[in-house]
Design a protein around this motif. Structure first.
Motif: not given
Length: 436
Positions: A168, A229, A232, A234-236, A238-239, A242, A281, A284, A434
């Motif tokens: 991941k 990696c 991506n 920011v997307e990773l 954020m997971e 959260s 960006d 977060l 967010v």
């Protein structure tokens, strides 16, 4: 091309993150020179003991001890260590077979080094040569194994892509796997150069040149999934943000997974005032149970701020009770602008709220912190800045910031000049959240 079928089970394999006390410390092989050095040393060592003036005596103690130590460490590393990976059985079986073959040849090389007589050494040399020639195709797979493709659920992927997905994008694990793999390549280089030394026709220069090219190519290959990696990130991240609510756990997770980025966690649960630059960006955030968590990711444009004296002067113009006021915001922005800095994040809170806050800063954090006093109350301020881009003509204003002000009425003494609209439990609404 033959398709390798992936087995969807969790298997324990040697791939690098769980280290036992008995495991050797892996060398850091970050350049082609690092990878080649062991092989060059091996060749040089055997060149010195197999020359025309060879005797039956043991080589010089320093050279002998050093090469024995390094060879012994490589034997242990070739098949030991590392992590549990699922869905990669076919590829990892290939890798483990290579590692096992390398281990056996290293053991034979060690035997040649330790041989006490010329006759014994010559017999071991003959066996090594025979075994190397028989296993050459197997160990040369290290040049291309990472880019072999396998079909998974109808999608063709390389070993590197599969590993990146399985981890991941945990950058620490990817880098550890890279270091393990390049150590294995380094062993194969050493074995190949030794084989050239023992051959009737020594093609040493050609072999070195070929391996240098192959190693550079492998480093390039390994950058591909790491770059994906990073793209991506920011997307990773954020997971993870959260999913993880505990600030300390989140901080450790981000520091481990994204070691190539500086990440700080600021968990706020008391009274605070925040200015955060919109559309930036690298900040977060999420709110949960009236607690706000910010994750600040340092970038190349982020800078350590200004001198303590300058910073003290700037902070003094921002009173906590009035920090949501546009005039105060504009003053602070202007001060930094004069110093060729852009303010991207500002946090101010009463010092006696420290127990309710968790300000977790990494070793290379670009945050600047300072303590000030106003109306008998001490405050802490945390600031992040970036270097201004002089290729664009734009000056930040208060409209460029989200302003968040949260106050627990019992926490901060109300100043006589406090505005009526500032009183209450929640004075500013937490906006731009967010993650809920």
């Amino acid at each position: 091309m033959k398709t390798l079928h992936v087995i969807y089970t969790v298997i324990a394999v040697s791939v690098l993150t769980v280290k036992t006390a008995a495991s050797p410390v892996l060398p850091i092989l970050g350049t082609a020179k690092d990878v080649m050095s062991f092989g060059l040393d091996v060749y040089s060592f055997f060149d010195s003991i197999l020359g025309e003036d060879e005797t039956n005596s043991t080589p010089a103690p320093i050279d002998y001890d050093r090469i024995i130590k390094r060879t012994s460490e490589r034997i242990k590393m070739s098949t030991e260590t590392i992590v549990s990976i699922s869905e990669l059985h076919a590829y990892l079986s290939e890798l483990r077979n290579v590692a096992y073959t390398v281990e056996q040849l290293l053991i034979q090389m060690e035997g040649m080094i330790k041989a006490k007589s010329k006759d014994t050494r010559e017999e071991l040399q003959r066996r090594f040569r025979d075994n190397f020639e028989r296993q050459k195709t197997e160990i040369y797979k290290v040049k291309s194994l990472l880019t072999f493709k396998v079909e998974v659920s109808g999608i063709s992927s390389t070993l590197l892509s599969l590993i990146a997905n399985e981890f991941k994008c945990r950058m620490t694990s990817l880098e550890e796997f890279q270091n393990y793999y390049m150590a294995l390549v380094s062993d194969v280089v050493a074995l190949d150069l030794l084989n050239e030394k023992l051959s009737e026709r020594n093609l040493y220069n050609e072999a070195v040149g070929s391996w240098e090219t192959a190693v550079e190519s492998l480093f390039d290959d390994m950058e591909v999934p790491k770059n994906a990696c990073r793209a991506n990130f920011v997307e990773l991240a954020m997971e993870d943000i959260s999913r993880i609510n505990d600030p300390s756990e989140l901080f450790e997770n981000l520091q481990d997974k994204y070691s190539n980025r500086g990440t700080d966690v600021l968990h706020l649960s008391g009274s605070y005032c925040v200015w955060s630059l919109k559309a930036y960006d690298k900040i977060l955030q999420k709110v949960k149970d009236n607690n706000m968590t910010f994750v600040f990711m340092s970038g190349e444009e982020n800078v350590q701020s200004v001198t303590s004296r300058q910073f003290q002067k700037i902070v003094s113009v921002a009173r906590f009770e009035n920090c949501i006021d546009d005039k105060d915001t504009t003053k602070v922005i202007s001060y930094f602008d004069v110093l060729d800095k852009d303010l991207v994040f500002w946090l101010m809170y009463p010092q006696d709220q420290d127990a309710e806050f968790q300000i977790l800063l990494g070793q290379n954090s670009t945050a600047e912190t300072i303590t000030t006093e106003s109306d008998g109350t001490k405050y802490r301020t945390v600031v992040y800045l970036r270097a201004q881009d002089h290729s664009t003509i734009s000056t930040l204003t208060a409209d460029d910031f989200d302003l968040k002000f949260y106050e627990k009425a019992v926490s901060v003494g109300v100043s006589s000049d406090l505005k009526t609209w500032q009183l209450g439990v929640i004075i500013g609404v937490l906006v731009s959240v967010v993650v809920n």
